[in-house]
Structures are given as structure tokens and as C-alpha cells.
Design a protein around this motif. Structure first.
Motif, PDB file in Angstrom:
ATOM      1  N   THR A 186      -7.776 -37.818  -1.109  1.00 19.95           N
ATOM      2  CA  THR A 186      -7.554 -36.922  -2.251  1.00 19.95           C
ATOM      3  C   THR A 186      -8.469 -37.299  -3.400  1.00 19.95           C
ATOM      4  O   THR A 186      -9.117 -36.435  -4.005  1.00 19.95           O
ATOM      5  CB  THR A 186      -6.081 -36.996  -2.716  1.00 19.95           C
ATOM      6  OG1 THR A 186      -5.219 -36.629  -1.642  1.00 19.95           O
ATOM      7  CG2 THR A 186      -5.841 -36.093  -3.914  1.00 19.95           C
ATOM      8  N   ASN A 214     -15.370 -32.398  -6.785  1.00 22.51           N
ATOM      9  CA  ASN A 214     -15.030 -31.026  -7.127  1.00 22.51           C
ATOM     10  C   ASN A 214     -15.146 -30.837  -8.635  1.00 22.51           C
ATOM     11  O   ASN A 214     -14.668 -31.668  -9.409  1.00 22.51           O
ATOM     12  CB  ASN A 214     -13.600 -30.722  -6.658  1.00 22.51           C
ATOM     13  CG  ASN A 214     -13.319 -29.251  -6.632  1.00 22.51           C
ATOM     14  OD1 ASN A 214     -13.435 -28.579  -7.639  1.00 22.51           O
ATOM     15  ND2 ASN A 214     -12.950 -28.756  -5.471  1.00 22.51           N
ATOM     16  N   LEU A 221      -5.739 -33.985 -10.144  1.00 23.35           N
ATOM     17  CA  LEU A 221      -5.007 -34.346  -8.936  1.00 23.35           C
ATOM     18  C   LEU A 221      -5.444 -35.722  -8.441  1.00 23.35           C
ATOM     19  O   LEU A 221      -4.628 -36.505  -7.955  1.00 23.35           O
ATOM     20  CB  LEU A 221      -5.224 -33.287  -7.855  1.00 23.35           C
ATOM     21  CG  LEU A 221      -4.386 -33.418  -6.598  1.00 23.35           C
ATOM     22  CD1 LEU A 221      -2.907 -33.239  -6.916  1.00 23.35           C
ATOM     23  CD2 LEU A 221      -4.829 -32.405  -5.567  1.00 23.35           C
ATOM     24  N   GLY A 222      -6.711 -36.028  -8.594  1.00 24.86           N
ATOM     25  CA  GLY A 222      -7.207 -37.353  -8.227  1.00 24.86           C
ATOM     26  C   GLY A 222      -6.529 -38.444  -9.047  1.00 24.86           C
ATOM     27  O   GLY A 222      -6.185 -39.504  -8.516  1.00 24.86           O
ATOM     28  N   SER A 271     -11.466 -34.984  -4.814  1.00 25.27           N
ATOM     29  CA  SER A 271     -11.323 -34.445  -6.166  1.00 25.27           C
ATOM     30  C   SER A 271     -12.493 -34.843  -7.053  1.00 25.27           C
ATOM     31  O   SER A 271     -12.861 -34.112  -7.969  1.00 25.27           O
ATOM     32  CB  SER A 271      -9.994 -34.876  -6.785  1.00 25.27           C
ATOM     33  OG  SER A 271      -9.966 -36.272  -6.978  1.00 25.27           O
ATOM     34  N   ASP A 282     -10.114 -29.841   1.114  1.00 20.29           N
ATOM     35  CA  ASP A 282      -9.384 -29.527  -0.122  1.00 20.29           C
ATOM     36  C   ASP A 282      -8.458 -30.696  -0.463  1.00 20.29           C
ATOM     37  O   ASP A 282      -7.616 -31.075   0.351  1.00 20.29           O
ATOM     38  CB  ASP A 282      -8.570 -28.246   0.047  1.00 20.29           C
ATOM     39  CG  ASP A 282      -8.060 -27.733  -1.283  1.00 20.29           C
ATOM     40  OD1 ASP A 282      -7.217 -28.425  -1.893  1.00 20.29           O
ATOM     41  OD2 ASP A 282      -8.503 -26.663  -1.722  1.00 20.29           O
ATOM     42  N   PRO A 283      -8.608 -31.279  -1.652  1.00 20.72           N
ATOM     43  CA  PRO A 283      -7.790 -32.442  -1.994  1.00 20.72           C
ATOM     44  C   PRO A 283      -6.295 -32.154  -2.071  1.00 20.72           C
ATOM     45  O   PRO A 283      -5.483 -33.055  -1.868  1.00 20.72           O
ATOM     46  CB  PRO A 283      -8.343 -32.886  -3.354  1.00 20.72           C
ATOM     47  CG  PRO A 283      -9.049 -31.702  -3.902  1.00 20.72           C
ATOM     48  CD  PRO A 283      -9.540 -30.926  -2.720  1.00 20.72           C
ATOM     49  N   ARG A 284      -5.919 -30.920  -2.351  1.00 26.54           N
ATOM     50  CA  ARG A 284      -4.488 -30.595  -2.468  1.00 26.54           C
ATOM     51  C   ARG A 284      -3.758 -30.800  -1.147  1.00 26.54           C
ATOM     52  O   ARG A 284      -2.608 -31.229  -1.130  1.00 26.54           O
ATOM     53  CB  ARG A 284      -4.312 -29.159  -2.960  1.00 26.54           C
ATOM     54  CG  ARG A 284      -4.840 -28.973  -4.377  1.00 26.54           C
ATOM     55  CD  ARG A 284      -4.947 -27.532  -4.755  1.00 26.54           C
ATOM     56  NE  ARG A 284      -6.086 -26.918  -4.053  1.00 26.54           N
ATOM     57  CZ  ARG A 284      -6.571 -25.723  -4.348  1.00 26.54           C
ATOM     58  NH1 ARG A 284      -6.030 -24.997  -5.302  1.00 26.54           N
ATOM     59  NH2 ARG A 284      -7.602 -25.251  -3.676  1.00 26.54           N
ATOM     60  N   LEU A 311      -8.329 -30.027 -10.118  1.00 25.70           N
ATOM     61  CA  LEU A 311      -8.424 -30.848  -8.921  1.00 25.70           C
ATOM     62  C   LEU A 311      -8.812 -32.283  -9.272  1.00 25.70           C
ATOM     63  O   LEU A 311      -8.370 -33.227  -8.619  1.00 25.70           O
ATOM     64  CB  LEU A 311      -9.394 -30.246  -7.920  1.00 25.70           C
ATOM     65  CG  LEU A 311      -8.979 -28.886  -7.334  1.00 25.70           C
ATOM     66  CD1 LEU A 311      -9.982 -28.426  -6.290  1.00 25.70           C
ATOM     67  CD2 LEU A 311      -7.576 -28.928  -6.759  1.00 25.70           C
ATOM     68  N   GLN A 312      -9.593 -32.457 -10.326  1.00 26.95           N
ATOM     69  CA  GLN A 312      -9.910 -33.807 -10.785  1.00 26.95           C
ATOM     70  C   GLN A 312      -8.644 -34.489 -11.305  1.00 26.95           C
ATOM     71  O   GLN A 312      -8.440 -35.678 -11.089  1.00 26.95           O
ATOM     72  CB  GLN A 312     -10.993 -33.769 -11.854  1.00 26.95           C
ATOM     73  CG  GLN A 312     -12.343 -33.372 -11.298  1.00 26.95           C
ATOM     74  CD  GLN A 312     -13.395 -33.231 -12.376  1.00 26.95           C
ATOM     75  OE1 GLN A 312     -13.119 -33.343 -13.563  1.00 26.95           O
ATOM     76  NE2 GLN A 312     -14.621 -32.967 -11.958  1.00 26.95           N
TER      77      GLN A 312
END
Length: 94
Positions: free
Chosen positions: A67, A74, A82-83, A71, A40-42, A79-80
């Protein structure tokens, strides 16, 4: 999924601890989050942020790069995003 929920709880706590400048605790929670949900990237993002604040730039860079990689694979738009935030943080480390 219970492990993911637990991991996200640790990641959220790491986020709050970073804001309070309790960085050692933040990195410990971030590490636990990554341990529970390594895909999970988070979890990697908040560990990376804690490490960056601790001036551990090499490890922070690895976590932020992870991350970005996670992301990108995903389909969740948040989440993208977040990248993109991780890319900004990487630029600050340079």
C-alpha cells in the motif's frame, strides 16, 4: 474501467466486513480486490487490515507495505494519505 470498479467494490465490502468483525469474508473480498486491481493501493490496504485483524501479521505487513509503495507512486493526494494510514497500521503490528 470495469475491473477497477469491481475491485473497489470488493475493497469497500472488505472494509464493511472488517467493521462487522466478519474477518474471513473480509479477507476473501480483499484478495479478490487485489486480484482485480493489483496496482491500486486501496485494495492492498483493506486486505492488509483484514489480515491484521485475523492476526496474520506477516501477510498483513506485506500488504500494508505494498500500500505504501503504491501510494507513493500515485499523484492522488487521497491515495498518498492512505499510505500514511498504512504506516500507522504497520506500527500497530510491531
Amino acid at each position: 474501467e470495469v475491473p477497477l470498479l469491481a475491485a473497489l467494490s470488493h475493497a469497500r465490502r472488505a472494509q464493511q466486513l472488517v467493521r462487522r468483525k466478519r474477518l474471513e469474508e473480509a479477507s476473501a473480498d480483499g484478495r479478490k480486490a487485489v486480484e482485480l486491481a493489483p496496482d491500486d493501493p486501496r485494495t492492498h490496504f483493506w486486505l492488509g487490515i483484514a489480515l491484521a485483524n485475523l492476526k496474520d501479521t506477516e501477510e498483513a505487513r506485506r500488504e500494508l507495505e505494498t500500500t505504501i509503495q503504491l501510494s507513493q507512486t500515485n499523484s492522488d493526494y487521497a491515495l498518498q494519505g492512505l499510505g500514511a494510514k498504512a504506516q500507522q497500521e504497520l506500527r500497530r503490528l510491531q
